[in-house]
Design an enzyme around this catalytic site. Structure first.
Site, PDB file in Angstrom:
ATOM      1  N   GLU B  62       0.819  -1.217   0.000  1.00  0.00           N
ATOM      2  CA  GLU B  62       0.000   0.000   0.000  1.00  0.00           C
ATOM      3  C   GLU B  62       0.851   1.265   0.000  1.00  0.00           C
ATOM      4  OE1 GLU B  62      -0.621  -2.650   1.877  1.00  0.00           O
ATOM      5  OE2 GLU B  62      -2.628  -3.305   1.275  1.00  0.00           O
ATOM      6  N   HIS B 129     -11.857  -4.958   8.119  1.00  0.00           N
ATOM      7  CA  HIS B 129     -12.450  -4.817   6.785  1.00  0.00           C
ATOM      8  C   HIS B 129     -13.711  -3.966   6.858  1.00  0.00           C
ATOM      9  CE1 HIS B 129      -9.933  -8.396   6.300  1.00  0.00           C
ATOM     10  NE2 HIS B 129      -9.959  -8.202   5.008  1.00  0.00           N
TER      11      HIS B 129
END
Lengths: 331, 325
Positions: B62, B129
């Site tokens: 990321e 999540h």
């Protein structure tokens, strides 16, 4: 004389210019004329200038780190960009909004570093990625510098791995100056040699003793050429010692005398002078003249920046957004 | 007979990207599994096939994904980075807030980067999540943060975000992906930075955004049966924040509930209340209220998850309390 003799002479002159500039910056800091920090690259000029000198401004990308005054000069950064940023001139590229080594001209292929180590690897990778998308990559190279401590970051890992996956022409120069601030190599990594990392990432590796001026020119130019010819990422590891503290606030007392007096602790400017003279690439008199010229140029750049206006908080545009529509709305 | 609404929120996101890729060669999509696979949620399905030179899979990196996009943006590209889940953007936090967000102010060179953040909870998604990220990114100068709640906004805000000069955090709510449907993308095309009154009312104002707009409307429907008319303001963009629309609504109703799905400490709802109190204290008939998620990680089990975020029930309770203060 070898065919690259003019280039070798040029690199050495850039190293001299860098050393003179850094000595001046140190004096200005100690005299209280520079706020914030001053981080010098004394002892790292040979590798830094060698890398910068093999790159073409406006075509290649060069993202230097904190000890790359020499590389910046070699990549064509003006002395005024240096002094204006350190002295906080409103006319410099950073306009007082950022200082010291946090400077650059991104549109000329010279990103301005942030303090977080390793982040430039992916940024340069992205610049090369974009050039490839635009069909402009052929023959171009991107390079960035980091230290031994910076290789421990996640950003270093992610950036180099991404460049390797994309097979982009990224040259990463690791200046292993044995200490990350005060932390020695044995508290930083456990591999025998940082060069071994090249194997893990699937990139080419090169090693050089960073105090050896001629070897530095040869190794860095070779690595850059390999990247330019399509050889993918190149990891160059140079062993050396920084010949000053982490910053000018630091006396580096944690560096043992034994290391200081070892081969690692040689000054690349002394080594280079000897090499230039013994190979008849330059005379003692010529080199003395380069120092003299450098002192004059640096003094001029300091004087100019000192006379320039400082940023004015009343005239500052206090918005971090580029889009005029968003700027005009309340935050 | 008009066709049943069939275009989903995620269709809007995919089609906005498709249109951008087709019309703007400087736009590209970069992220984990966004290529042939079409993305974890299929928000990029078919895009690589249609635009092979503009859609790229990234490694699970990321930090480097955002770093690469910043570099490309310096070179004049307009990258769209898909974070597989907004939660994972914490790994890229440094590049987003220190590199992308500071770049224009420091160097004068804009970073036209869009980070797509699939955010918010769905039952069973658990702590990593499900997170909302709009509050944390709004804190940083140099970022624009948008939070579309409708199919039309998902489309038009993404198009504006990608073409904008500044880095935009585009928060797309996963709960809306397939549940929210519309007949087309046609909306009022309000720009970034403008809020919308989703439902007019006169007794209290709910200022909210993203999926909570729909929960607020449900609560307002219920309260209308009790005779209360609740106004719902959809911020659409949390930064810049459209204080004018909020203030005008509070001027009409005299009561404010700031509603969000993010964690309760600070954040967008606190900012809304602070602004209204500071500039519109005289407009208020009652102390302004806030309702957020609970101050714990987002729990896994659907029973706990449903009680962690505001619900129509908890919103109704809060509004009833506000209306009687």
């Amino acid at each position: 004389m070898p065919e690259n003799s003019e280039h070798v002479r040029l690199v050495y002159r850039q190293m001299v210019m860098s050393r003179v500039m850094e000595m001046k910056l140190s004096s200005l800091y100690k005299a209280g004329k520079i706020v914030g920090g001053v981080y010098l690259g004394k002892g790292q000029e040979a590798i830094s200038a060698s890398l910068g000198s093999c790159l073409q401004r406006g075509q290649d990308v060069f993202a230097p780190l904190i000890r790359d005054q020499a590389g910046r000069i070699a990549f064509g950064e003006s002395l005024l960009d240096t002094t204006r940023t350190y002295l906080g001139s409103a006319l410099g590229p950073m306009r007082g909004r950022d200082g010291n080594i946090h400077r650059g001209r991104p549109l000329e292929g010279n990103p301005a570093m942030i303090s977080h180590l390793g982040t430039s690897l992916s940024v340069v990778t992205g610049m090369l990625f974009a050039k490839r998308m635009k069909g402009e990559l052929a023959g171009k190279v991107g390079a960035t510098c980091i230290g031994d401590g910076g290789t421990s970051t996640g950003a270093f890992h992610e950036g180099l791995n991404t460049a390797a996956v994309e097979k982009l022409p990224l040259v990463v120069l690791v200046a292993n100056n044995q200490f990350a601030y005060s932390t020695p190599n044995d508290r930083q990594f456990a591999c025998d040699n940082l060069l071994d990392k090249a194997i893990g990432y699937g990139v080419a590796g090169h090693y050089v003793e960073g105090s050896d001026f001629l070897a530095s020119v040869e190794t860095l130019c070779h690595a850059v050429e390999q990247a330019r010819q399509g050889g993918g990422p190149q990891l160059v590891v140079a062993d050396l010692l920084r010949l000053n503290g982490h910053g000018e606030h630091d006396d580096g007392a944690y560096v043992p005398d034994q290391i200081r007096h070892s081969k690692l602790g040689r000054d690349c400017l002394d080594v280079g002078r000897e090499q230039l003279v013994s190979t008849q690439l330059a005379t003692e008199e010529e080199i003395d003249r380069w120092w003299e010229e450098a002192r004059e140029e640096v003094q001029q750049a300091v004087t100019t920046a000192q006379m320039e206006p400082k940023p004015d908080p009343y005239k500052e545009e206090w918005s971090a957004l580029a889009n005029q529509d968003y700027r005009n709305r309340p935050v | 007979m008009p066709a049943a609404p069939s275009i989903t929120y995620i269709d809007a996101i995919r089609d906005a990207q498709r249109d951008l890729l087709a019309e703007h060669p400087e736009v590209f999509v970069y992220g984990q599994d966004v290529g042939k696979f079409g993305g974890a949620f299929k928000a990029t399905q078919g895009l690589q096939e249609a635009f092979p030179s503009q859609v790229y899979d990234s490694p699970i990196s990321e930090d480097a994904m955002i770093g690469l996009a910043i570099g490309a943006a310096i070179e004049g590209m307009h990258p769209i980075v898909e974070m597989q889940f907004a939660d994972f953007s914490s790994v890229a936090f440094n590049q987003i807030v220190n590199q992308a967000a500071t770049h224009y102010y420091r160097t004068g060179v804009p970073i036209p980067l869009t980070v797509r953040m699939p955010c918010g909870g769905t039952p069973g998604s658990g702590p990593f999540h499900s997170q909302m990220v709009e509050s944390i990114y709004s804190h940083y100068p140099g970022l624009v943060v948008v939070t579309p709640a409708t199919v039309a906004d998902a489309y038009c805000l993404l198009k504006e975000a990608v073409l904008a000069k500044d880095p935009v955090i585009y928060c797309e709510h996963k709960f809306l992906y397939r549940w929210l449907k519309a007949e087309n993308y046609r909306g009022d095309d309000l720009p970034i930075g403008k809020a919308r009154i989703t439902r007019p009312g006169k007794h209290a104002t709910v200022v909210t955004y993203s999926a909570m707009v729909h929960e607020a409307v449900r609560a307002a429907d219920r309260l209308s049966e009790e005779g209360w008319e609740i106004e719902v303001v959809d911020l659409r963009t949390v930064k810049p924040l459209d204080t004018d629309t909020v203030m005008a609504s509070v001027a009409r109703t005299g009561r404010l509930l700031a509603l969000g799905e993010a964690f309760p400490w600070g954040g967008v709802t606190a900012e809304v209340v602070a602004r209204v109190v500071q500039d519109g204290f005289h407009l208020l008939d009652a102390p302004p209220q806030r309702l957020n998620s609970r101050d714990t990680p987002v729990p896994y089990h659907p029973n706990l998850w449903a009680a962690h975020r505001p619900t129509p029930e908890s919103i109704c309770d809060k509004l009833r309390q506000l209306l009687t203060l």
